[in-house]
Scaffold this motif. Structure first.
Motif, PDB file in Angstrom:
ATOM      1  N   ALA A   5      55.717  -7.360  43.741  1.00 34.77           N
ATOM      2  CA  ALA A   5      55.265  -6.222  44.516  1.00 34.77           C
ATOM      3  C   ALA A   5      53.655  -6.099  44.960  1.00 34.77           C
ATOM      4  CB  ALA A   5      55.972  -5.060  43.657  1.00 34.77           C
ATOM      5  N   ILE A   6      53.035  -6.379  43.874  1.00 34.28           N
ATOM      6  CA  ILE A   6      51.610  -6.067  44.084  1.00 34.28           C
ATOM      7  C   ILE A   6      51.411  -7.405  45.202  1.00 34.28           C
ATOM      8  CG2 ILE A   6      49.532  -6.891  43.002  1.00 34.28           C
ATOM      9  CD1 ILE A   6      50.560  -4.251  41.907  1.00 34.28           C
ATOM     10  N   ASN A   7      51.846  -8.673  44.928  1.00 33.42           N
ATOM     11  CA  ASN A   7      51.424  -9.620  45.977  1.00 33.42           C
ATOM     12  C   ASN A   7      51.834  -9.173  47.352  1.00 33.42           C
ATOM     13  OD1 ASN A   7      50.637 -11.080  43.687  1.00 33.42           O
ATOM     14  ND2 ASN A   7      52.153 -12.465  43.764  1.00 33.42           N
ATOM     15  N   THR A   8      52.996  -8.627  47.562  1.00 33.21           N
ATOM     16  CA  THR A   8      53.153  -8.107  48.846  1.00 33.21           C
ATOM     17  C   THR A   8      52.577  -6.923  49.310  1.00 33.21           C
ATOM     18  OG1 THR A   8      55.199  -7.081  48.370  1.00 33.21           O
ATOM     19  CG2 THR A   8      55.192  -9.435  48.786  1.00 33.21           C
ATOM     20  N   GLY A   9      51.733  -6.263  48.415  1.00 32.52           N
ATOM     21  CA  GLY A   9      51.013  -4.885  48.856  1.00 32.52           C
ATOM     22  C   GLY A   9      51.760  -3.607  48.421  1.00 32.52           C
ATOM     23  N   LEU A  10      52.923  -4.013  47.892  1.00 32.86           N
ATOM     24  CA  LEU A  10      53.723  -2.385  47.364  1.00 32.86           C
ATOM     25  C   LEU A  10      53.326  -1.972  45.840  1.00 32.86           C
ATOM     26  CD1 LEU A  10      56.252  -0.927  48.050  1.00 32.86           C
ATOM     27  CD2 LEU A  10      57.632  -2.452  46.661  1.00 32.86           C
ATOM     28  N   PRO A  11      52.651  -0.996  45.898  1.00 30.77           N
ATOM     29  CA  PRO A  11      52.307  -0.284  44.499  1.00 30.77           C
ATOM     30  C   PRO A  11      53.560  -0.108  43.853  1.00 30.77           C
ATOM     31  CG  PRO A  11      51.105   0.945  46.456  1.00 30.77           C
ATOM     32  CD  PRO A  11      52.350   0.211  46.998  1.00 30.77           C
ATOM     33  N   VAL A  12      53.477  -0.521  42.611  1.00 24.40           N
ATOM     34  CA  VAL A  12      54.334  -0.219  41.419  1.00 24.40           C
ATOM     35  C   VAL A  12      53.745   0.519  40.172  1.00 24.40           C
ATOM     36  CG1 VAL A  12      56.214  -2.098  41.897  1.00 24.40           C
ATOM     37  CG2 VAL A  12      54.069  -2.602  40.918  1.00 24.40           C
ATOM     38  N   VAL A  13      54.263   1.722  39.801  1.00 24.13           N
ATOM     39  CA  VAL A  13      53.764   2.498  38.837  1.00 24.13           C
ATOM     40  C   VAL A  13      54.897   2.560  37.761  1.00 24.13           C
ATOM     41  CG1 VAL A  13      52.998   4.714  38.457  1.00 24.13           C
ATOM     42  CG2 VAL A  13      52.606   3.634  40.632  1.00 24.13           C
ATOM     43  N   GLU A  14      54.187   2.308  36.638  1.00 23.34           N
ATOM     44  CA  GLU A  14      54.978   2.566  35.216  1.00 23.34           C
ATOM     45  C   GLU A  14      54.670   3.892  34.812  1.00 23.34           C
ATOM     46  OE1 GLU A  14      55.844  -1.859  33.688  1.00 23.34           O
ATOM     47  OE2 GLU A  14      53.947  -1.122  33.107  1.00 23.34           O
ATOM     48  N   PHE A  26      59.471  -9.370  39.690  1.00 23.79           N
ATOM     49  CA  PHE A  26      59.429  -8.419  40.691  1.00 23.79           C
ATOM     50  C   PHE A  26      58.283  -7.459  40.739  1.00 23.79           C
ATOM     51  CE2 PHE A  26      59.791  -3.807  42.291  1.00 23.79           C
ATOM     52  CZ  PHE A  26      60.644  -4.034  43.565  1.00 23.79           C
ATOM     53  N   TYR A  27      57.648  -7.138  39.806  1.00 21.97           N
ATOM     54  CA  TYR A  27      56.196  -6.279  39.523  1.00 21.97           C
ATOM     55  C   TYR A  27      55.360  -7.219  40.231  1.00 21.97           C
ATOM     56  CZ  TYR A  27      52.328  -3.963  37.157  1.00 21.97           C
ATOM     57  OH  TYR A  27      51.224  -3.131  36.970  1.00 21.97           O
ATOM     58  N   ARG A  28      54.924  -8.591  39.864  1.00 21.67           N
ATOM     59  CA  ARG A  28      54.022  -9.354  40.551  1.00 21.67           C
ATOM     60  C   ARG A  28      54.140  -9.469  41.881  1.00 21.67           C
ATOM     61  NH1 ARG A  28      49.366 -10.885  38.009  1.00 21.67           N
ATOM     62  NH2 ARG A  28      49.215 -11.189  40.150  1.00 21.67           N
TER      63      ARG A  28
END
Length: 166
Positions: A96-105, A92-94
């Motif tokens: 998200a990045i690949n689709t342009g959605l920022p994910v923040v831990e 999901f993390y990758r």
């Protein structure tokens, strides 16, 4: 990158079928239509509550389940700025990045439902305006920030003809 918005809080182990139910993702490829059903199994009124720029806040293991890209894309098309969680399922993390959605831990225990927050990826912090605290975030690698700035992996490839690490 800096984003301002309100937190919409969910718990641990939010799987991709909770993000966008299978009953929708196999009926249409129209992401604007799918966005109307984001998180509805956990909060039936989510799409009516979320405002442009808001955040989805999860606990641990956000995005577990299917490897389909519809989940992060539907979130992005719901005009959510970023997803914040203690941890993410790696695919999901990758995606998200690949689709342009920022994910923040980050430590999402310090963020409450409805809190007004500012996420500053460059500074590596979240400012919780409601609670008056600052939460450090796990920094994203420079190449991932570049991909996000370009609007996702496909846009990045179109722009540079491949990966650009400079």
């Amino acid at each position: 990158m800096q984003f301002n918005g309100k937190a919409h809080k969910f718990g641990n182990d939010v799987n991709t079928d909770y993000i966008i139910s299978g009953k929708y993702k196999f009926k249409t490829l129209d992401m604007k239509e799918l966005a109307k059903h984001v998180m509805e199994d956990l909060d039936p009124d989510f799409y009516q509550k979320v405002a442009s720029g808001d955040f989805i806040v999860g606990g641990s293991n956000f995005g577990c389940g299917s490897s389909r890209e519809q989940a992060p894309l539907a979130i992005k098309y719901a005009d959510v700025s970023a997803v914040l969680a203690k941890s993410f399922a790696r695919i999901f993390y990758r995606n998200a990045i690949n689709t342009g959605l920022p994910v923040v831990e980050c430590d999402t225990d310090q963020i409450g439902q409805g809190d007004e927050i500012i996420v500053d990826l460059a500074a590596g912090v979240i400012n919780n305006k409601t609670k008056g605290n600052v939460i450090p975030i796990k920094p994203l690698p420079a190449v991932m920030i570049k991909i996000l700035n370009d609007g996702g992996l496909a846009a990045h490839f179109r722009k540079f003809g491949g990966f650009n690490f400079d």
